[in-house]
Design an enzyme around this catalytic site. Sequence first.
Site, mmCIF file in Angstrom:
data_model
loop_
_atom_site.group_PDB
_atom_site.id
_atom_site.type_symbol
_atom_site.label_atom_id
_atom_site.label_comp_id
_atom_site.label_asym_id
_atom_site.label_seq_id
_atom_site.Cartn_x
_atom_site.Cartn_y
_atom_site.Cartn_z
ATOM 1 C CG HIS A 27 -1.746 1.176 1.438
ATOM 2 N ND1 HIS A 27 -3.112 1.167 1.292
ATOM 3 C CD2 HIS A 27 -1.427 2.466 1.786
ATOM 4 C CE1 HIS A 27 -3.594 2.376 1.530
ATOM 5 N NE2 HIS A 27 -2.594 3.185 1.839
ATOM 6 C CD GLU A 28 1.837 3.751 3.625
ATOM 7 O OE1 GLU A 28 2.241 4.771 3.031
ATOM 8 O OE2 GLU A 28 0.766 3.711 4.268
ATOM 9 C CG HIS B 76 0.521 6.090 -0.859
ATOM 10 N ND1 HIS B 76 -0.536 6.716 -1.492
ATOM 11 C CD2 HIS B 76 -0.013 5.471 0.229
ATOM 12 C CE1 HIS B 76 -1.651 6.483 -0.826
ATOM 13 N NE2 HIS B 76 -1.358 5.727 0.216
#
Length: 316
Positions: A64-65, A68
């Site tokens: 998820h990170e 980003h």
Amino acid sequence: MLHLFRVAGIPVRVDRSWVLVFGLITWSLAAGYFPRVLPDLSPGAAWLQAVVAALLLFVSVFLHELSHALVALEHGVPVGGIVLHIFGGVSELEAEPETPQAELLIALVGPLTSFVLAGFCYGLGRAVAGPPWLAALTGYLTLVNLLIGLFNLVPDYPLDGGRVLRALLWWGSGRQQWATLWASRAGTAFGIAIMGLGGLRAAAGELIGGLWFVLIGMFLFQAARASRALIDVRARLEPLRVADVMVPVEGVVGAAPGDGVAAEASAWQAFLKLGRADAQPLSVIDGGRVVGRVSRRDLHDALLGRPDADVARRAA
């Protein structure tokens, strides 16, 4: 802070608090989830399942990170690293996106990644006619990735949902600082509403569930207030150059680009870099030479020389 590895030049680190939450998640899975869905599982097998599930949960948070961070790099936003900690993880962006479109993409890609992971785990569990433990594992990962995606879409700046709201307000108004202000205000209101709902649940007899809502609301409320304080800090530091606030040094040469901050950069960029626990103080570089050092204390002093000392203390 433990350094693990690098991905696309991005350092990945684990905070000490991660060990605590990893242990708690493993224990809750071994003592609760897996014995409940697999009653014939031995205690040793339940603990093994729990360790694997907890590790895969943090792999999901990391992905998820990472999404980003990779999209941020594509849009010219430097990334200081990815940190896994007690609340999950964070991508350390060292600058703001230059356009609301870039902000929107950077914010949305994280929840979208979590939803894709949830769909992948669900599809894998349905497609593979494997042992019951596989269905239990994929079912757990489907649920937690879905929850991660949904929670991050909460309109509370600086969560992903708050950044989406800020991007849309910025896009419509053309004013980034105004958009940040209203996104943080929306987050404050949302946090208060969640705390109120938790209080009502607790009063109605759902004590544990109500307390969890209160804690989540407090977290969202504090995150929004901190973001509001950062608006003031940025407004005061951005006009200043790092050279204006540094402590000069003499006779140092040969600094690597990643070891510091440019003398002509804004003091706000130094503030973002100094948010990393392993980046204090920063070398100030001019023409390939180290010409000074800048620390949190230097930024604190610079802010104290301007109005509103309370904001300065919070920034430091």
